[in-house]
Design an enzyme around this catalytic site. Structure first.
Site, PDB file in Angstrom:
ATOM      1  N   ARG A   5       0.848  -1.203   0.000  1.00  9.17           N
ATOM      2  CA  ARG A   5       0.000   0.000   0.000  1.00  9.17           C
ATOM      3  C   ARG A   5       0.877   1.245   0.000  1.00  9.17           C
ATOM      4  NH1 ARG A   5      -4.552  -1.024   3.236  1.00  9.17           N
ATOM      5  NH2 ARG A   5      -5.188   1.148   3.124  1.00  9.17           N
ATOM      6  N   ASP A  57      -3.339   7.738   4.368  1.00 12.02           N
ATOM      7  CA  ASP A  57      -2.359   8.065   3.317  1.00 12.02           C
ATOM      8  C   ASP A  57      -1.593   9.360   3.569  1.00 12.02           C
ATOM      9  OD1 ASP A  57      -5.186   8.903   1.130  1.00 12.02           O
ATOM     10  OD2 ASP A  57      -4.189  10.129   2.663  1.00 12.02           O
ATOM     11  N   HIS A 107      -7.850   6.427  11.893  1.00 15.23           N
ATOM     12  CA  HIS A 107      -7.340   5.074  11.639  1.00 15.23           C
ATOM     13  C   HIS A 107      -5.827   5.027  11.539  1.00 15.23           C
ATOM     14  CE1 HIS A 107     -11.554   4.255   9.753  1.00 15.23           C
ATOM     15  NE2 HIS A 107     -11.587   4.236  11.066  1.00 15.23           N
ATOM     16  N   CYS A 155      14.976  -0.641  20.073  1.00 16.59           N
ATOM     17  CA  CYS A 155      14.995  -1.354  21.370  1.00 16.59           C
ATOM     18  C   CYS A 155      14.937  -2.859  21.143  1.00 16.59           C
ATOM     19  CB  CYS A 155      13.797  -0.923  22.236  1.00 16.59           C
ATOM     20  SG  CYS A 155      12.247  -1.744  21.791  1.00 16.59           S
ATOM     21  N   THR A 193     -16.845   8.965   1.595  1.00 21.37           N
ATOM     22  CA  THR A 193     -16.874   7.776   2.440  1.00 21.37           C
ATOM     23  C   THR A 193     -18.165   7.009   2.217  1.00 21.37           C
ATOM     24  OG1 THR A 193     -16.727   6.898   4.698  1.00 21.37           O
ATOM     25  CG2 THR A 193     -17.816   9.025   4.450  1.00 21.37           C
ATOM     26  N   ASN A 205     -20.204  12.990  -2.726  1.00 15.98           N
ATOM     27  CA  ASN A 205     -19.874  11.628  -3.140  1.00 15.98           C
ATOM     28  C   ASN A 205     -20.524  11.423  -4.509  1.00 15.98           C
ATOM     29  OD1 ASN A 205     -19.751   8.720  -3.356  1.00 15.98           O
ATOM     30  ND2 ASN A 205     -19.544   8.636  -1.131  1.00 15.98           N
ATOM     31  N   ALA A 215     -15.022  14.905  -5.257  1.00 17.28           N
ATOM     32  CA  ALA A 215     -14.546  15.907  -4.283  1.00 17.28           C
ATOM     33  C   ALA A 215     -13.674  16.954  -4.962  1.00 17.28           C
ATOM     34  CB  ALA A 215     -13.758  15.197  -3.190  1.00 17.28           C
TER      35      ALA A 215
HETATM   36  C1  BV8 Z   1     -13.549  -0.584  16.697  1.00 16.19           C
HETATM   37  C2  BV8 Z   1      -7.003   1.082   8.313  1.00 16.19           C
HETATM   38  C3  BV8 Z   1     -13.991  -0.555  19.045  1.00 16.19           C
HETATM   39  C4  BV8 Z   1      -6.621  -0.222   7.671  1.00 16.19           C
HETATM   40  C5  BV8 Z   1      -9.424   0.931   8.543  1.00 16.19           C
HETATM   41  C6  BV8 Z   1     -20.031  -0.602  15.452  1.00 16.19           C
HETATM   42  C7  BV8 Z   1     -19.273   0.103  16.394  1.00 16.19           C
HETATM   43  C8  BV8 Z   1     -17.902  -0.112  16.497  1.00 16.19           C
HETATM   44  C9  BV8 Z   1     -17.273  -1.060  15.687  1.00 16.19           C
HETATM   45  C10 BV8 Z   1     -18.009  -1.766  14.762  1.00 16.19           C
HETATM   46  C11 BV8 Z   1     -19.382  -1.546  14.636  1.00 16.19           C
HETATM   47  N1  BV8 Z   1     -19.828  -2.355  13.655  1.00 16.19           N
HETATM   48  C12 BV8 Z   1     -18.800  -3.081  13.145  1.00 16.19           C
HETATM   49  C13 BV8 Z   1     -17.675  -2.781  13.810  1.00 16.19           C
HETATM   50  C14 BV8 Z   1     -16.365  -3.409  13.587  1.00 16.19           C
HETATM   51  C15 BV8 Z   1     -15.520  -2.656  12.562  1.00 16.19           C
HETATM   52  C16 BV8 Z   1     -16.309  -2.217  11.366  1.00 16.19           C
HETATM   53  O1  BV8 Z   1     -16.744  -1.077  11.281  1.00 16.19           O
HETATM   54  N2  BV8 Z   1     -16.497  -3.114  10.408  1.00 16.19           N
HETATM   55  C17 BV8 Z   1     -17.207  -2.746   9.194  1.00 16.19           C
HETATM   56  C18 BV8 Z   1     -16.478  -3.278   7.974  1.00 16.19           C
HETATM   57  C19 BV8 Z   1     -18.618  -3.276   9.318  1.00 16.19           C
HETATM   58  N3  BV8 Z   1     -14.890  -1.498  13.167  1.00 16.19           N
HETATM   59  C20 BV8 Z   1     -13.710  -1.667  13.790  1.00 16.19           C
HETATM   60  O2  BV8 Z   1     -13.165  -2.738  13.928  1.00 16.19           O
HETATM   61  C21 BV8 Z   1     -13.056  -0.391  14.327  1.00 16.19           C
HETATM   62  N4  BV8 Z   1     -12.659  -0.561  15.704  1.00 16.19           N
HETATM   63  O3  BV8 Z   1     -14.709  -0.616  16.457  1.00 16.19           O
HETATM   64  O4  BV8 Z   1     -13.042  -0.567  17.990  1.00 16.19           O
HETATM   65  C22 BV8 Z   1     -14.608   0.807  19.220  1.00 16.19           C
HETATM   66  C23 BV8 Z   1     -16.005   0.911  19.315  1.00 16.19           C
HETATM   67  C24 BV8 Z   1     -16.595   2.152  19.509  1.00 16.19           C
HETATM   68  C25 BV8 Z   1     -15.796   3.312  19.617  1.00 16.19           C
HETATM   69  C26 BV8 Z   1     -14.401   3.197  19.471  1.00 16.19           C
HETATM   70  C27 BV8 Z   1     -13.804   1.941  19.250  1.00 16.19           C
HETATM   71  C28 BV8 Z   1     -11.802  -0.086  13.547  1.00 16.19           C
HETATM   72  C29 BV8 Z   1     -12.162   0.325  12.140  1.00 16.19           C
HETATM   73  C30 BV8 Z   1     -10.893   0.828  11.426  1.00 16.19           C
HETATM   74  C31 BV8 Z   1     -10.390  -0.237  10.481  1.00 16.19           C
HETATM   75  N5  BV8 Z   1      -9.280   0.317   9.694  1.00 16.19           N
HETATM   76  N6  BV8 Z   1      -8.359   1.409   7.906  1.00 16.19           N
HETATM   77  C32 BV8 Z   1      -6.500  -0.083   6.184  1.00 16.19           C
HETATM   78  O5  BV8 Z   1      -6.717   1.013   5.627  1.00 16.19           O
HETATM   79  O6  BV8 Z   1      -6.152  -1.115   5.577  1.00 16.19           O
HETATM   80  S1  BV8 Z   1     -10.960   1.177   7.872  1.00 16.19           S
HETATM   81  C33 BV8 Z   1     -10.829   1.325   6.165  1.00 16.19           C
HETATM   82  O7  BV8 Z   1     -12.170   1.535   5.699  1.00 16.19           O
HETATM   83  C34 BV8 Z   1     -10.105   2.563   5.656  1.00 16.19           C
HETATM   84  O8  BV8 Z   1      -9.608   3.401   6.684  1.00 16.19           O
HETATM   85  C35 BV8 Z   1     -11.195   3.311   4.922  1.00 16.19           C
HETATM   86  O9  BV8 Z   1     -11.030   4.666   4.896  1.00 16.19           O
HETATM   87  C36 BV8 Z   1     -12.332   2.917   5.749  1.00 16.19           C
HETATM   88  C37 BV8 Z   1     -13.701   3.259   5.364  1.00 16.19           C
HETATM   89  O10 BV8 Z   1     -13.825   3.189   4.024  1.00 16.19           O
HETATM   90  P1  BV8 Z   1     -14.090   4.582   3.261  1.00 16.19           P
HETATM   91  O11 BV8 Z   1     -13.066   5.568   3.684  1.00 16.19           O
HETATM   92  O12 BV8 Z   1     -15.515   4.959   3.410  1.00 16.19           O
HETATM   93  O13 BV8 Z   1     -13.743   4.153   1.807  1.00 16.19           O
HETATM   94  P2  BV8 Z   1     -14.626   3.273   0.826  1.00 16.19           P
HETATM   95  O14 BV8 Z   1     -13.714   2.751  -0.220  1.00 16.19           O
HETATM   96  O15 BV8 Z   1     -15.483   2.326   1.608  1.00 16.19           O
HETATM   97  O16 BV8 Z   1     -15.638   4.336   0.161  1.00 16.19           O
HETATM   98  C38 BV8 Z   1     -15.117   5.305  -0.725  1.00 16.19           C
HETATM   99  C39 BV8 Z   1     -16.264   6.250  -1.038  1.00 16.19           C
HETATM  100  O17 BV8 Z   1     -15.730   7.312  -1.822  1.00 16.19           O
HETATM  101  C40 BV8 Z   1     -17.359   5.591  -1.866  1.00 16.19           C
HETATM  102  O18 BV8 Z   1     -18.617   5.951  -1.316  1.00 16.19           O
HETATM  103  C41 BV8 Z   1     -17.190   6.207  -3.248  1.00 16.19           C
HETATM  104  O19 BV8 Z   1     -18.419   6.395  -3.927  1.00 16.19           O
HETATM  105  C42 BV8 Z   1     -16.580   7.554  -2.917  1.00 16.19           C
HETATM  106  N7  BV8 Z   1     -15.759   8.161  -3.970  1.00 16.19           N
HETATM  107  C43 BV8 Z   1     -15.067   7.534  -4.962  1.00 16.19           C
HETATM  108  N8  BV8 Z   1     -14.427   8.471  -5.722  1.00 16.19           N
HETATM  109  C44 BV8 Z   1     -14.723   9.679  -5.170  1.00 16.19           C
HETATM  110  C45 BV8 Z   1     -15.562   9.486  -4.052  1.00 16.19           C
HETATM  111  N9  BV8 Z   1     -16.022  10.503  -3.304  1.00 16.19           N
HETATM  112  C46 BV8 Z   1     -15.651  11.748  -3.661  1.00 16.19           C
HETATM  113  N10 BV8 Z   1     -14.850  12.018  -4.711  1.00 16.19           N
HETATM  114  C47 BV8 Z   1     -14.367  11.014  -5.484  1.00 16.19           C
HETATM  115  N11 BV8 Z   1     -13.578  11.301  -6.542  1.00 16.19           N
HETATM  116 ZN    ZN Z   2      10.920  -0.129  20.838  1.00 18.04          ZN
END
Ligand code: BV8
Ligand code: ZN
Length: 251
Positions: A76, A110, A125, A156, A194, A219, A237
């Protein structure tokens, strides 16, 4: 309200606002050539070496196969090599200077908002550009890819892990709280690029709306947030954000 451009009413609201908060996702980096995870018609990345992102970017895989997770994140980082901020990032950097209170929250890892000039970015994130020691906890900028050894080691002797929030992991301490505070206080909450399927980030537009903010989504496609947004601007955007010009500030 659905539109494909910035209407006069939206422009007036923008010019009169003093407290603005923004949540960005992978879509704002799409025009810079960074693949998104879902949607929008551009390049997407949802699997690599036959494994889905949800597995590659998971706490479980980091525990069982740290080398593969590092190869995934090094891949990545390699995709970012010649990537530059686009007009959407640059618009948000200008907005930071314009409003009395401006908070930028991103799901992206990024680093492009900082490169574009935003001095304060809440990285919900974490960042692809940094590693964190699993023994002493220090974080450091990573050298350009490819890393000489994976997983890399700290001075370390401890193993470094990506300074990224993986699925199943908590967000950085205080990041989500600061983001929810900004959502509660702002007059306009922008949701840009998003799919709003990842939590808890996807709660933010909802809590902004509940607190009385005017929610504007940008979006090319409708998302889970669209029904709750006060205005959805169906566009890219990089094309839409520069249309928000700075008229006379509220008297
Ligand atoms: C956690 C790093 C506890 C890694 C990422 C409810 C509550 C809490 C948690 C959950 C919950 N339900 C489910 C969960 C678990 C999970 C989760 O959400 N799962 C999902 C898949 C269902 N969440 C977790 O595990 C999180 N941790 O919950 O801890 C907690 C609870 C409460 C409070 C605090 C903590 C951790 C989640 C973080 C995971 N890490 N990234 C990596 O990047 O590899 S998330 C990953 O998805 C990326 O960061 C990414 O940004 C993110 C979301 O995706 P989007 O940014 O929306 O991107 P996507 O591609 O999906 O969409 C792009 C959009 O852009 C589209 O709509 C498209 O149409 C549009 N677009 C395209 N081109 C353009 C455009 N828009 C404008 N202009 C353009 N040109
Ligand atoms: Zn260290």
């Amino acid at each position: 309200m659905m539109t494909d451009h910035v209407t006069d009413d939206l422009r007036r609201r923008f010019a009169q606002a003093s407290r603005v908060a923004v949540l960005t996702g992978a879509g704002i980096s799409a025009e810079s050539g960074v693949p998104t995870f879902r949607g929008g018609g551009g390049a997407t990345i949802w699997e690599w070496r036959g494994k889905p992102v949800s597995e590659l970017s998971s706490a479980e895989l980091l525990a069982t196969d740290p080398k593969l997770v590092w190869e995934w994140f090094d891949h990545r980082r390699g995709l970012l090599k010649d990537v530059k901020p686009n007009a959407g990032h640059l618009a948000l950097a200008a907005w930071e200077k314009r409003f009395d209170a401006f908070t930028l929250v991103t799901q992206n890892i990024d680093g492009l908002h900082a490169t574009a000039g935003n001095r304060e970015v809440i990285e919900l994130h974490g960042s692809l550009l940094r590693g964190r020691c699993t023994r002493c906890g220090t974080t450091r900028e990573l050298p350009p890819p490819p890393l000489p050894e994976m997983p890399p080691r700290c001075s370390c002797g401890g193993l470094l892990r990506p300074d990224v929030v993986l699925f199943g992991e908590d967000l950085p301490p205080g990041a989500y709280e600061r983001a929810t505070d900004a959502a509660a206080l702002c007059e306009i909450f922008f949701v840009i690029g998003t799919s709003a399927v990842v939590y808890p980030a996807a709660y933010l537009p909802r809590s902004a709306k509940l607190a009385g903010a005017f929610v504007i989504e940008v979006n090319p496609e409708e998302t889970d947030i669209t029904p709750r947004a006060d205005a959805t601007i169906l566009g890219k955007a990089g094309e839409i954000l520069p249309q928000f010009d700075f008229g006379p500030h509220k008297a």
